[in-house]
Design an enzyme around this catalytic site. Structure first.
Site, short mmCIF file in Angstrom:
data_model
loop_
_atom_site.label_atom_id
_atom_site.label_comp_id
_atom_site.label_asym_id
_atom_site.label_seq_id
_atom_site.Cartn_x
_atom_site.Cartn_y
_atom_site.Cartn_z
N LYS A 64 42.72 21.56 31.15
CA LYS A 64 42.46 22.32 29.93
C LYS A 64 43.79 22.55 29.22
O LYS A 64 44.78 22.95 29.82
CB LYS A 64 41.81 23.67 30.26
CG LYS A 64 41.23 24.42 29.03
CD LYS A 64 42.22 25.27 28.26
CE LYS A 64 42.56 26.56 29.00
NZ LYS A 64 41.46 27.52 28.96
N ARG A 105 34.08 32.05 28.45
CA ARG A 105 34.52 31.73 29.81
C ARG A 105 35.40 32.82 30.38
O ARG A 105 35.25 33.25 31.52
CB ARG A 105 35.21 30.37 29.77
CG ARG A 105 36.17 30.05 30.91
CD ARG A 105 37.59 30.37 30.48
NE ARG A 105 38.59 29.62 31.23
CZ ARG A 105 39.83 30.04 31.38
NH1 ARG A 105 40.22 31.20 30.88
NH2 ARG A 105 40.70 29.31 32.03
N HIS A 132 39.97 39.67 19.12
CA HIS A 132 38.73 38.89 19.21
C HIS A 132 38.20 38.85 20.64
O HIS A 132 36.99 39.01 20.86
CB HIS A 132 38.98 37.47 18.70
CG HIS A 132 37.83 36.54 18.89
ND1 HIS A 132 36.67 36.64 18.15
CD2 HIS A 132 37.65 35.50 19.74
CE1 HIS A 132 35.83 35.69 18.52
NE2 HIS A 132 36.40 34.99 19.49
N GLN A 133 39.08 38.67 21.63
CA GLN A 133 38.62 38.56 23.02
C GLN A 133 38.02 39.86 23.52
O GLN A 133 37.08 39.84 24.33
CB GLN A 133 39.78 38.14 23.92
CG GLN A 133 39.38 37.86 25.37
CD GLN A 133 38.37 36.74 25.49
OE1 GLN A 133 38.51 35.71 24.85
NE2 GLN A 133 37.35 36.93 26.32
N MET A 215 42.98 41.45 31.82
CA MET A 215 42.63 40.13 31.33
C MET A 215 43.76 39.45 30.56
O MET A 215 43.64 38.28 30.20
CB MET A 215 41.39 40.23 30.42
CG MET A 215 40.21 40.93 31.05
SD MET A 215 39.64 40.18 32.60
CE MET A 215 39.08 38.58 32.02
N GLY A 216 44.87 40.16 30.29
CA GLY A 216 45.83 39.64 29.33
C GLY A 216 46.99 38.84 29.88
O GLY A 216 47.52 37.97 29.19
N ASP A 218 49.06 36.10 31.36
CA ASP A 218 48.93 34.69 31.74
C ASP A 218 50.23 33.94 31.52
O ASP A 218 50.23 32.75 31.25
CB ASP A 218 47.79 34.02 30.97
CG ASP A 218 48.01 34.04 29.46
OD1 ASP A 218 48.99 34.68 29.01
OD2 ASP A 218 47.21 33.44 28.74
#
Length: 306
Positions: A64, A105, A132-133, A215-216, A218
Site C-alpha cells: 500500500k 479501513r 476527516h478521519q 489512531m494518529g 504512524d
C-alpha cells in the site's frame, strides 16, 4: 490481466461492514502472515510524505502506498493506492485506488479494538481531533458499543462545532464540545485521531475502566498519549515491533504491548476487569490493505456477475 479499481469505484463499493470483516481477517492473519518494515519518504519538498507498507498472507501479497501532499487544493491531500501481486508469478494482479476506503479501513481497526477491549456498557465516547478521519472513528465505535453521547475536543471552536453537527447528522447521537480535561475524564471510550507530536492530555485525567484508541501516530516523533499513562494501563496494538518503531509506543520505553490479533485468536487475554484501563495503538499495517483490496475485488466481481 491486471484489474484496476478507480477511487470512485472503491468509494462506491466500500462500507463499514466490509471494512470491519476485512480488518478482522487482517488482524487474525498477523499470526501467520508476514509484514515488512515501513518505508517513509518524501519528494524534494520535505513536507510531502509517502509511505510504503508491504506484506503477505495466504494468497495475498502486495503493498500500500499512502501519500500526504499538504499543498493540494483542488485534489485531496491524502491518497492511498493498493497494489496486489500474483503470488505465483510476482506480476501485477490488481491496482486499487482507495483513499475513501482507507478511512473505513482505519476506523474498522478502531472498532475491532473497542469491540474486543472496551467495557460492554461504554456509553460516552470522547473524540480528540475534528478532521476527516475522526468522523469515521465516531461512526465505527458507535456501531460496536451502546454510545449515548459524544464529546468533541478540538483546537478550534468553529471546527469542533461543525464536527459535532456532522456527528449528529451521521449517527443521530448528541454531540457537544468539551475541553480536554472534561472530555477525557468523562470518557468510557477515548479516541485520538490527530497528527500531534506531543501528549494531548494529562494521564491523571483518565479514569479507571476507560478504553483508549490512539489512531494518529504512524511515524517517528508522533505522539498523542502521555507517557505517564503506560504505568497504569494494559497496552495493545496492531504490530508490536512496528508500534515501538513508528507508533504510539515508540514513547513507551521497555513496555511490551500485546498484539490485538493474539487476543482475537484466543492466544492472549484482553480486558481483565471493569476498572482496567486499556490502550490500543493503531499504526496501520499492510495486511489491512491487502484484505481490504481483496474484499473490494470480491464485491466488484459479485456485482458484475449479477
Amino acid at each position: 490481466m491486471t484489474t484496476f479499481i478507480s477511487e470512485a469505484e472503491s468509494a462506491a463499493l466500500v462500507d463499514d461492514d466490509l471494512a470491519l470483516e476485512a480488518a478482522r481477517e487482517a488482524f487474525l492473519a498477523t499470526r501467520t502472515g508476514s509484514t515488512f518494515p515501513v518505508v517513509i519518504g518524501h519528494t524534494s519538498l520535505p513536507h510531502t510524505r509517502f509511505t510504503l507498507k508491504s506484506g503477505s498472507a495466504g494468497e495475498l501479497a502486495g503493498v500500500k502506498i499512502g501519500s500526504f501532499w499538504p499543498d493540494n487544493t483542488d485534489l485531496p491531500r491524502h491518497s492511498s493506492t493498493i497494489v496486489l501481486l500474483d503470488p505465483a508469478t510476482g506480476r501485477l494482479s490488481a491496482v486499487v485506488e482507495a483513499a475513501a476506503a482507507n478511512a473505513h479501513r482505519t476506523a474498522a481497526a478502531d472498532a475491532l479494538a473497542v469491540d474486543t477491549l472496551a467495557r460492554k456498557d461504554s456509553r460516552t465516547l470522547t473524540i480528540i481531533g475534528t478532521g476527516h478521519q475522526a468522523l469515521h472513528e465516531v461512526r465505527a465505535v458507535s456501531r460496536v458499543r451502546p454510545i449515548e453521547r459524544v464529546l468533541v475536543v478540538g483546537r478550534r471552536a468553529d471546527a469542533a462545532l461543525e464536527f459535532a453537527a456532522a456527528v449528529t447528522a451521521q449517527t443521530g447521537l448528541p454531540a457537544e464540545l468539551a475541553d480536554a480535561e472534561a472530555g477525557v475524564s468523562a470518557a468510557d471510550v477515548l479516541v485520538t485521531a490527530t497528527t500531534a507530536q506531543q501528549a494531548l492530555f494529562d494521564a491523571n485525567w483518565v479514569t479507571p475502566g476507560t478504553h483508549i484508541s490512539a489512531m494518529g501516530a504512524d511515524g517517528p516523533g508522533k505522539q498523542e498519549l502521555p507517557v505517564a499513562l503506560y504505568g497504569r494501563a494494559s497496552l495493545f496494538c496492531d504490530l508490536p515491533e512496528q508500534s515501538r518503531a513508528i507508533g504510539e509506543f515508540q514513547h513507551a520505553g521497555s513496555a511490551t504491548p500485546v498484539a490485538l490479533g493474539a487476543v482475537l485468536a484466543g492466544a492472549a487475554t484482553g480486558r481483565r476487569s471493569p476498572e482496567e484501563i486499556t490502550v490500543f495503538d493503531s499504526s496501520g499495517f499492510a495486511l489491512q490493505d491487502l484484505t481490504l483490496a481483496a474484499a473490494l475485488l470480491r464485491r466488484l466481481s459479485s456485482g458484475a456477475s449479477e
